[in-house]
Design a protein around this motif. Structure first.
Motif, PDB file in Angstrom:
ATOM      1  N   TYR A  36       0.860  -1.172   0.000  1.00  0.00           N
ATOM      2  CA  TYR A  36       0.000   0.000   0.000  1.00  0.00           C
ATOM      3  C   TYR A  36       0.904   1.232   0.000  1.00  0.00           C
ATOM      4  O   TYR A  36       2.106   1.125   0.265  1.00  0.00           O
ATOM      5  CB  TYR A  36      -0.874   0.037   1.254  1.00  0.00           C
ATOM      6  CG  TYR A  36      -1.986  -0.972   1.286  1.00  0.00           C
ATOM      7  CD1 TYR A  36      -1.731  -2.334   1.435  1.00  0.00           C
ATOM      8  CD2 TYR A  36      -3.316  -0.566   1.180  1.00  0.00           C
ATOM      9  CE1 TYR A  36      -2.752  -3.260   1.470  1.00  0.00           C
ATOM     10  CE2 TYR A  36      -4.355  -1.484   1.219  1.00  0.00           C
ATOM     11  CZ  TYR A  36      -4.062  -2.818   1.370  1.00  0.00           C
ATOM     12  OH  TYR A  36      -5.083  -3.733   1.411  1.00  0.00           O
ATOM     13  N   ARG A  37       0.309   2.363  -0.255  1.00  0.00           N
ATOM     14  CA  ARG A  37       1.067   3.596  -0.131  1.00  0.00           C
ATOM     15  C   ARG A  37       0.173   4.716   0.399  1.00  0.00           C
ATOM     16  O   ARG A  37      -1.047   4.663   0.273  1.00  0.00           O
ATOM     17  CB  ARG A  37       1.680   4.027  -1.473  1.00  0.00           C
ATOM     18  CG  ARG A  37       0.669   4.529  -2.485  1.00  0.00           C
ATOM     19  CD  ARG A  37       1.372   4.871  -3.793  1.00  0.00           C
ATOM     20  NE  ARG A  37       0.456   5.452  -4.763  1.00  0.00           N
ATOM     21  CZ  ARG A  37       0.811   5.764  -6.002  1.00  0.00           C
ATOM     22  NH1 ARG A  37       2.053   5.534  -6.434  1.00  0.00           N
ATOM     23  NH2 ARG A  37      -0.078   6.310  -6.831  1.00  0.00           N
ATOM     24  N   GLN A  38       0.824   5.700   1.001  1.00  0.00           N
ATOM     25  CA  GLN A  38       0.088   6.851   1.522  1.00  0.00           C
ATOM     26  C   GLN A  38       0.883   8.103   1.215  1.00  0.00           C
ATOM     27  O   GLN A  38       2.003   8.281   1.715  1.00  0.00           O
ATOM     28  CB  GLN A  38      -0.141   6.716   3.024  1.00  0.00           C
ATOM     29  CG  GLN A  38      -1.032   7.808   3.593  1.00  0.00           C
ATOM     30  CD  GLN A  38      -1.484   7.493   5.006  1.00  0.00           C
ATOM     31  OE1 GLN A  38      -0.924   6.645   5.694  1.00  0.00           O
ATOM     32  NE2 GLN A  38      -2.535   8.156   5.439  1.00  0.00           N
ATOM     33  N   ALA A  39       0.305   8.941   0.397  1.00  0.00           N
ATOM     34  CA  ALA A  39       0.919  10.215   0.061  1.00  0.00           C
ATOM     35  C   ALA A  39       0.516  11.262   1.093  1.00  0.00           C
ATOM     36  O   ALA A  39      -0.516  11.105   1.768  1.00  0.00           O
ATOM     37  CB  ALA A  39       0.481  10.653  -1.337  1.00  0.00           C
ATOM     38  N   PRO A  40       1.303  12.307   1.234  1.00  0.00           N
ATOM     39  CA  PRO A  40       0.970  13.351   2.211  1.00  0.00           C
ATOM     40  C   PRO A  40      -0.432  13.909   2.002  1.00  0.00           C
ATOM     41  O   PRO A  40      -0.805  14.266   0.880  1.00  0.00           O
ATOM     42  CB  PRO A  40       2.028  14.426   1.938  1.00  0.00           C
ATOM     43  CG  PRO A  40       3.173  13.698   1.368  1.00  0.00           C
ATOM     44  CD  PRO A  40       2.566  12.584   0.544  1.00  0.00           C
ATOM     45  N   GLY A  41      -1.210  13.915   3.070  1.00  0.00           N
ATOM     46  CA  GLY A  41      -2.563  14.457   3.005  1.00  0.00           C
ATOM     47  C   GLY A  41      -3.585  13.561   2.342  1.00  0.00           C
ATOM     48  O   GLY A  41      -4.727  13.982   2.136  1.00  0.00           O
ATOM     49  N   LYS A  42      -3.189  12.335   2.017  1.00  0.00           N
ATOM     50  CA  LYS A  42      -4.114  11.428   1.360  1.00  0.00           C
ATOM     51  C   LYS A  42      -4.282  10.154   2.164  1.00  0.00           C
ATOM     52  O   LYS A  42      -3.494   9.846   3.061  1.00  0.00           O
ATOM     53  CB  LYS A  42      -3.618  11.096  -0.051  1.00  0.00           C
ATOM     54  CG  LYS A  42      -3.595  12.295  -0.989  1.00  0.00           C
ATOM     55  CD  LYS A  42      -3.274  11.877  -2.400  1.00  0.00           C
ATOM     56  CE  LYS A  42      -3.346  13.048  -3.367  1.00  0.00           C
ATOM     57  NZ  LYS A  42      -3.057  12.640  -4.771  1.00  0.00           N
ATOM     58  N   GLN A  43      -5.317   9.397   1.804  1.00  0.00           N
ATOM     59  CA  GLN A  43      -5.555   8.138   2.486  1.00  0.00           C
ATOM     60  C   GLN A  43      -4.619   7.048   1.937  1.00  0.00           C
ATOM     61  O   GLN A  43      -4.142   7.129   0.804  1.00  0.00           O
ATOM     62  CB  GLN A  43      -7.022   7.714   2.293  1.00  0.00           C
ATOM     63  CG  GLN A  43      -8.017   8.576   3.032  1.00  0.00           C
ATOM     64  CD  GLN A  43      -9.424   8.025   2.942  1.00  0.00           C
ATOM     65  OE1 GLN A  43      -9.787   7.359   1.977  1.00  0.00           O
ATOM     66  NE2 GLN A  43     -10.234   8.296   3.949  1.00  0.00           N
ATOM     67  N   ARG A  44      -4.431   6.056   2.765  1.00  0.00           N
ATOM     68  CA  ARG A  44      -3.636   4.916   2.323  1.00  0.00           C
ATOM     69  C   ARG A  44      -4.396   4.192   1.220  1.00  0.00           C
ATOM     70  O   ARG A  44      -5.605   3.983   1.325  1.00  0.00           O
ATOM     71  CB  ARG A  44      -3.354   3.987   3.495  1.00  0.00           C
ATOM     72  CG  ARG A  44      -2.343   2.881   3.209  1.00  0.00           C
ATOM     73  CD  ARG A  44      -1.989   2.115   4.461  1.00  0.00           C
ATOM     74  NE  ARG A  44      -1.298   2.989   5.437  1.00  0.00           N
ATOM     75  CZ  ARG A  44      -0.741   2.536   6.557  1.00  0.00           C
ATOM     76  NH1 ARG A  44      -0.753   1.246   6.828  1.00  0.00           N
ATOM     77  NH2 ARG A  44      -0.149   3.385   7.385  1.00  0.00           N
ATOM     78  N   GLU A  45      -3.677   3.796   0.163  1.00  0.00           N
ATOM     79  CA  GLU A  45      -4.329   3.131  -0.940  1.00  0.00           C
ATOM     80  C   GLU A  45      -3.587   1.846  -1.310  1.00  0.00           C
ATOM     81  O   GLU A  45      -2.363   1.747  -1.178  1.00  0.00           O
ATOM     82  CB  GLU A  45      -4.400   4.055  -2.165  1.00  0.00           C
ATOM     83  CG  GLU A  45      -3.071   4.516  -2.710  1.00  0.00           C
ATOM     84  CD  GLU A  45      -3.200   5.365  -3.960  1.00  0.00           C
ATOM     85  OE1 GLU A  45      -4.274   5.413  -4.578  1.00  0.00           O
ATOM     86  OE2 GLU A  45      -2.183   6.002  -4.331  1.00  0.00           O
TER      87      GLU A  45
END
Length: 114
Positions: A36-45
């Motif tokens: 999974y990944r999580q970008a700044p200010g975003k939900q984990r996807e």
């Protein structure tokens, strides 16, 4: 059970990286591993999961540039990332689903920038 991820870092746009994640401890067969990944200010996807038999399952938006694989003998999952874009910048987390329990790695930071 611990998950140890590695391979993140700084890469230029268009470049490639290969992430690795080793599962340590009592690892039983029949598990599912993933990234999974999580970008700044975003939900984990979800990026992808891979079954114990090696069958991959990709999120639709991740198909094409990302390839997940695993080595059951090493209890390790890999993520090959190609043609990286700045929007791929994120913390990347490995994942293990085993006997109904979820385990997460500590995250490895991937920064795509020139």
């Amino acid at each position: 059970v611990q998950l140890q991820a590695s391979g993140g870092g700084l890469v230029q746009p268009g470049g490639s990286l290969r992430l690795s994640c080793a599962a340590l401890g009592s690892i039983f067969s029949g598990n599912v591993m993933g990234w999974y990944r999580q970008a700044p200010g975003k939900q984990r996807e979800l990026i992808a999961r891979i079954l114990n038999n090696g069958s991959p399952i990709y999120a639709n938006s991740m198909k094409g540039r990302f390839t997940i694989s695993r080595d059951n003998a090493k209890n390790t999952v890999y993520l090959q990332m190609n043609s990286l874009k700045p929007e791929d910048t994120a913390n990347y987390y490995c994942y293990l689903l085993m006997r109904g329990l979820e385990y997460w790695g500590q995250g490895t930071l991937v920064t795509v920038s020139s």
